[in-house]
Design a protein around this motif. Structure first.
Motif, mmCIF file in Angstrom:
data_model
loop_
_atom_site.group_PDB
_atom_site.id
_atom_site.type_symbol
_atom_site.label_atom_id
_atom_site.label_comp_id
_atom_site.label_asym_id
_atom_site.label_seq_id
_atom_site.Cartn_x
_atom_site.Cartn_y
_atom_site.Cartn_z
ATOM 1 N N GLN A 149 38.591 20.710 -36.585
ATOM 2 C CA GLN A 149 38.910 19.309 -36.299
ATOM 3 C C GLN A 149 39.070 18.496 -37.580
ATOM 4 O O GLN A 149 39.914 17.595 -37.655
ATOM 5 N N ALA A 150 38.275 18.839 -38.603
ATOM 6 C CA ALA A 150 38.393 18.147 -39.896
ATOM 7 C C ALA A 150 39.768 18.430 -40.511
ATOM 8 O O ALA A 150 40.422 17.530 -41.075
ATOM 9 N N PHE A 151 40.207 19.686 -40.416
ATOM 10 C CA PHE A 151 41.520 20.061 -40.940
ATOM 11 C C PHE A 151 42.638 19.345 -40.187
ATOM 12 O O PHE A 151 43.557 18.774 -40.792
ATOM 13 N N GLU A 152 42.527 19.339 -38.862
ATOM 14 C CA GLU A 152 43.550 18.669 -38.055
ATOM 15 C C GLU A 152 43.628 17.180 -38.392
ATOM 16 O O GLU A 152 44.722 16.604 -38.506
ATOM 17 N N ALA A 153 42.462 16.556 -38.555
ATOM 18 C CA ALA A 153 42.424 15.118 -38.875
ATOM 19 C C ALA A 153 43.028 14.862 -40.254
ATOM 20 O O ALA A 153 43.783 13.891 -40.442
ATOM 21 N N ALA B 251 58.942 15.669 -47.840
ATOM 22 C CA ALA B 251 57.496 15.509 -47.645
ATOM 23 C C ALA B 251 57.190 15.270 -46.167
ATOM 24 O O ALA B 251 56.270 15.880 -45.599
ATOM 25 N N ALA B 252 57.976 14.414 -45.538
ATOM 26 C CA ALA B 252 57.745 14.106 -44.119
ATOM 27 C C ALA B 252 57.988 15.347 -43.250
ATOM 28 O O ALA B 252 57.223 15.619 -42.321
ATOM 29 N N HIS B 253 59.028 16.097 -43.584
ATOM 30 C CA HIS B 253 59.332 17.331 -42.834
ATOM 31 C C HIS B 253 58.175 18.324 -42.922
ATOM 32 O O HIS B 253 57.713 18.839 -41.898
ATOM 33 N N HIS B 254 57.720 18.576 -44.140
ATOM 34 C CA HIS B 254 56.625 19.537 -44.299
ATOM 35 C C HIS B 254 55.333 19.031 -43.673
ATOM 36 O O HIS B 254 54.564 19.807 -43.095
ATOM 37 N N ALA B 255 55.104 17.741 -43.767
ATOM 38 C CA ALA B 255 53.887 17.164 -43.188
ATOM 39 C C ALA B 255 53.922 17.198 -41.659
ATOM 40 O O ALA B 255 52.883 17.390 -41.012
ATOM 41 N N GLU B 256 55.115 17.029 -41.089
ATOM 42 C CA GLU B 256 55.263 17.146 -39.628
ATOM 43 C C GLU B 256 54.857 18.542 -39.157
ATOM 44 O O GLU B 256 54.107 18.703 -38.192
ATOM 45 N N LEU B 257 55.390 19.550 -39.851
ATOM 46 C CA LEU B 257 55.081 20.931 -39.471
ATOM 47 C C LEU B 257 53.620 21.247 -39.714
ATOM 48 O O LEU B 257 52.973 21.939 -38.915
ATOM 49 N N LEU B 258 53.089 20.742 -40.822
ATOM 50 C CA LEU B 258 51.672 20.989 -41.123
ATOM 51 C C LEU B 258 50.775 20.385 -40.042
ATOM 52 O O LEU B 258 49.848 21.049 -39.550
ATOM 53 N N ALA B 259 51.072 19.146 -39.656
ATOM 54 C CA ALA B 259 50.243 18.476 -38.638
ATOM 55 C C ALA B 259 50.332 19.214 -37.305
ATOM 56 O O ALA B 259 49.323 19.433 -36.623
ATOM 57 N N LEU B 260 51.550 19.617 -36.949
ATOM 58 C CA LEU B 260 51.733 20.366 -35.695
ATOM 59 C C LEU B 260 50.989 21.699 -35.749
ATOM 60 O O LEU B 260 50.225 22.045 -34.836
ATOM 61 N N MET B 261 51.195 22.436 -36.817
ATOM 62 C CA MET B 261 50.637 23.784 -36.907
ATOM 63 C C MET B 261 49.133 23.788 -37.160
ATOM 64 O O MET B 261 48.474 24.799 -36.912
ATOM 65 N N SER B 262 48.597 22.681 -37.641
ATOM 66 C CA SER B 262 47.143 22.614 -37.880
ATOM 67 C C SER B 262 46.365 22.801 -36.579
ATOM 68 O O SER B 262 45.207 23.210 -36.589
ATOM 69 N N LYS B 263 47.014 22.522 -35.458
ATOM 70 C CA LYS B 263 46.367 22.629 -34.144
ATOM 71 C C LYS B 263 46.436 24.046 -33.573
ATOM 72 O O LYS B 263 45.832 24.308 -32.537
ATOM 73 N N ALA C 251 45.255 16.718 -41.732
ATOM 74 C CA ALA C 251 46.705 16.954 -41.621
ATOM 75 C C ALA C 251 47.403 15.747 -40.974
ATOM 76 O O ALA C 251 48.501 15.369 -41.388
ATOM 77 N N ASP C 252 46.752 15.148 -39.984
ATOM 78 C CA ASP C 252 47.317 13.948 -39.354
ATOM 79 C C ASP C 252 47.407 12.793 -40.358
ATOM 80 O O ASP C 252 48.378 12.033 -40.376
ATOM 81 N N LYS C 253 46.370 12.660 -41.195
ATOM 82 C CA LYS C 253 46.383 11.603 -42.223
ATOM 83 C C LYS C 253 47.465 11.856 -43.270
ATOM 84 O O LYS C 253 48.088 10.920 -43.772
ATOM 85 N N LEU C 254 47.643 13.127 -43.597
ATOM 86 C CA LEU C 254 48.701 13.476 -44.558
ATOM 87 C C LEU C 254 50.073 13.143 -43.982
ATOM 88 O O LEU C 254 50.945 12.636 -44.699
ATOM 89 N N LEU C 255 50.242 13.385 -42.691
ATOM 90 C CA LEU C 255 51.516 13.033 -42.057
ATOM 91 C C LEU C 255 51.752 11.521 -42.126
ATOM 92 O O LEU C 255 52.849 11.070 -42.476
#
Ligand code: ASC
Length: 128
Positions: free
Chosen positions: A86-90, A41-53, A92-96
Motif C-alpha cells: 500500500q505504501a508503494f501504491e500510494a 514522465a506522465a506516460h511512465h508515471a501512468e503505467l507505474l501507478a497502474l502496475m503498482s497495484k 506511485a499515485d503521488k508520483l503520477l
C-alpha cells in the motif's frame, strides 16, 4: 485460485518488469541523466501507478511453495507485506500527480519516495 502457482510467479515477475521498465526513465529524469520531458514522465508515471497495484495478485497462497526471489515472510507476515504494498501504491499515485503537474522539480522528491518504498519492501521480503 485457478492459476498454476508457477504462472502466478511469472505474472508477478512480469508486473515487476513493467514497473522497472517505466520507473527507470523517471529515475533518469529525476537524476538529470535523461532530459525532462513532461509527456514522457506522465506516460511512465501512468503505467507505474497502474502496475503498482498488480504484482500482488501473483502472490497466491500456493505460489509460496515455488522457489523464487520472495522470502516466505511475504506469506507468514502478510499484514506487514500488505502495508508495504500500500505504501508503494500510494507513492506511485503521488508520483503520477507530480508528473501530471509538468513541473520538473516536483518529479525528483516523488521519484525518491517511490524508490524508498521499493527498497523497504525488498529489504523485508526479497531474498538477496
Ligand atoms: C529501481 C529498482 C528498484 C528500485 C530500488 C530503489 O530502479 O529496480 O528495485 O529502483 O533500487 O532503491
Amino acid at each position: 485460485s485457478a492459476a498454476k502457482p508457477e504462472d502466478a510467479v511469472k505474472y508477478r515477475q512480469g508486473a515487476f518488469q513493467v514497473i522497472k521498465w517505466n520507473f527507470g526513465p523517471l529515475v533518469g529524469m529525476a537524476k538529470g541523466e535523461v532530459p525532462y520531458d513532461a509527456a514522457k514522465a506522465a506516460h511512465h508515471a501512468e503505467l507505474l501507478a497502474l502496475m503498482s497495484k498488480e504484482p500482488w495478485a501473483g502472490f497466491t497462497a500456493d505460489s509460496a511453495k515455488v522457489d523464487s526471489d520472495t522470502k516466505p515472510e511475504a506469506w507468514s507476515q502478510a499484514d506487514k507485506f500488505k502495508e508495504h504494498q500500500q505504501a508503494f501504491e500510494a507513492a506511485a499515485d503521488k508520483l503520477l500527480a507530480a508528473a501530471k503537474t509538468g513541473d520538473a522539480g516536483a518529479l525528483k522528491p516523488a521519484v525518491g519516495e517511490v524508490g524508498k518504498s521499493c527498497k523497504a519492501c525488498h529489504d523485508a521480503f526479497r531474498k538477496d
